[in-house]
Scaffold this active site. Structure first.
Site, PDB file in Angstrom:
ATOM      1  N   THR A   1       1.022  -1.236  -0.058  1.00 47.66           N
ATOM      2  CA  THR A   1      -0.038  -0.341  -0.100  1.00 47.66           C
ATOM      3  C   THR A   1       0.885   1.319  -0.031  1.00 47.66           C
ATOM      4  O   THR A   1       1.899   1.201   0.432  1.00 47.66           O
ATOM      5  CB  THR A   1      -1.059   0.091   1.234  1.00 47.66           C
ATOM      6  N   ASP A   2       0.248   2.376  -0.373  1.00 45.01           N
ATOM      7  CA  ASP A   2       1.054   3.612  -0.365  1.00 45.01           C
ATOM      8  C   ASP A   2       1.165   4.043   1.013  1.00 45.01           C
ATOM      9  O   ASP A   2       1.755   5.160   1.402  1.00 45.01           O
ATOM     10  CB  ASP A   2       0.437   4.835  -1.303  1.00 45.01           C
ATOM     11  N   GLU A   3       0.230   3.639   1.810  1.00 48.33           N
ATOM     12  CA  GLU A   3       0.098   4.217   3.315  1.00 48.33           C
ATOM     13  C   GLU A   3       1.533   4.035   3.851  1.00 48.33           C
ATOM     14  O   GLU A   3       1.677   4.527   4.985  1.00 48.33           O
ATOM     15  CB  GLU A   3      -0.914   3.526   4.099  1.00 48.33           C
TER      16      GLU A   3
ATOM     17  N   TYR B   1      -1.827  -0.344  11.097  1.00 52.20           N
ATOM     18  CA  TYR B   1      -1.832  -1.025   9.710  1.00 52.20           C
ATOM     19  C   TYR B   1      -0.712  -0.645   8.898  1.00 52.20           C
ATOM     20  O   TYR B   1       0.031  -1.608   8.382  1.00 52.20           O
ATOM     21  CB  TYR B   1      -3.184  -0.546   9.124  1.00 52.20           C
TER      22      TYR B   1
ATOM     23  N   LYS C   1       2.504  -3.243   7.293  1.00 50.89           N
ATOM     24  CA  LYS C   1       2.606  -3.331   6.056  1.00 50.89           C
ATOM     25  C   LYS C   1       3.902  -2.727   5.637  1.00 50.89           C
ATOM     26  O   LYS C   1       4.735  -3.480   4.837  1.00 50.89           O
ATOM     27  CB  LYS C   1       1.603  -2.610   5.059  1.00 50.89           C
TER      28      LYS C   1
END
Length: 356
Positions: free
Chosen positions: A132-134, A158, A162
């Protein structure tokens, strides 16, 4: 044969469906079937011998190792993840177990399998990790979009979990030579999206006459990627991606959350008008922002376009219309995923927040 983990969830199921629609190579689909894993997503594959479903946890090394030995896949694609920020705030341990420990155990099982392959099969094998870009943190309104070289600065349990999984995948490549590829995508939307996420939640709540809860001022900006574009990007990275590389996958659609919600309301006004003639936008309510809410994400996907020739097929306008129409056309799917536990979650997450 390819092996997919998390293939009953939103992105994974869309990938499996697209994969089997475009070629005849079989899929072993491994999913734990937690709240967001839904076999109904795969109902159209019932009786299709090309699709082998196994309910299992990626952290169960014995099961994963046995599946690898039995089916001898040439590719493993890891979609399996706990992926909701709000849930990670309330219960971070599940995210550590699945996203960190689970990825570690999956990597170890895959490494042992890969080491035993014959030369040709070993050289052509790929492990693709979907992220993810997060993991990159947050951007100000004027900062350039995330590139693959951006520092990791995760701000939620989260995204931290990741980020940890991404680092493990990278380390297994550099330490052990495992042939890995990593993709970091922006916010996905489209069919089969579990209705705790922004777009499906707004559609479902609007049709039910419920409030449309917007965190804070609604000006959090995200880049939106239609899920089937994401699937095509993954296929392209598998075909031609350079080993050990990361590829950002984005839709080139930066939108504020409030604008997303207003767009959904306008489409529903057109496609399924309210009985009282008012706009669904009348149901918008603002609630207290969540802790650590990143202000802006934006993906620079030029590397993927420059090196592999990929770019999204959908604009936001075409993709969001297809998405709203899908939910209107599939009310039974929506009803079936709204279990008691899901309703309890929504009550906990939104109804208890003070309006602002």
């Amino acid at each position: 044969m390819i092996l997919v983990t998390g293939g009953a969830g939103f992105i994974g199921a869309n990938f499996v469906l697209d994969w089997l629609a475009s070629n005849d190579e079989s899929v072993v689909n491994v999913d734990k079937l937690t709240y967001a894993g839904n076999l109904e997503n795969l109902a159209s594959l019932q009786g299709d011998a090309r699709h082998v479903f196994v309910q299992a946890d990626i952290g169960d090394s014995a099961v994963i190792s046995a599946l690898l030995q039995q089916h001898q896949p040439r590719v493993v694609i890891n979609f399996a993840a706990e992926s909701h920020v709000d849930r990670s705030i309330h219960g971070p341990e599940d995210f550590i177990q699945t996203n960190v420990v689970g990825t570690f155990r999956l990597l170890e099982a895959v490494r042992a399998y890969w080491n035993e392959l014959e030369h040709e099969a070993k050289s052509s094998f790929r492990f693709l990790h979907v992220s993810t870009d997060e993991v990159y943190g947050t951007l100000s309104p004027t900062e350039p979009a995330f590139t693959e070289d951006h520092n990791y600065e995760p701000n939620s349990p989260y995204s931290a979990s990741k980020a940890a999984s991404d680092h493990l995948v990278r380390a297994w490549h550099h330490t052990y030579g495992l042939p890995v590829l990593t993709t970091n995508c922006s916010n996905n939307y489209g069919p089969l999206h579990f209705p705790e996420k922004l777009i499906p939640l707004m559609i479902v709540n609007a049709l039910a006459g419920k409030p449309l809860p917007i965190y804070g001022d609604g000006m959090q900006v995200r880049d939106w990627l239609y899920v089937r574009d994401h699937c095509s990007a993954i296929r392209r990275v598998l075909e031609a991606g350079k080993l050990g590389e990361t590829y950002n996958v984005g839709g080139w659609n930066e939108k504020a959350n409030i604008d997303i919600v207003k767009t959904v309301c306008a489409l529903l006004d057109e496609l399924r008008p309210r009985g009282d003639g008012l706009s669904y936008a009348e149901q918008i309510t603002y609630v207290t922002d969540r802790p650590g809410h990143d202000r802006r994400y934006a993906i620079d996907a030029r590397k993927l376009e420059r090196e592999l020739g990929w770019k999204p097929a959908e604009t936001f306008e075409t993709g969001i219309r297809k998405t709203v129409q899908w939910y209107l056309d599939n009310p039974q799917w929506v009803q079936n995923v709204q279990s008691g536990s899901y309703r309890d979650w929504l009550q906990k997450q939104y109804a208890a927040k003070a309006s602002t």
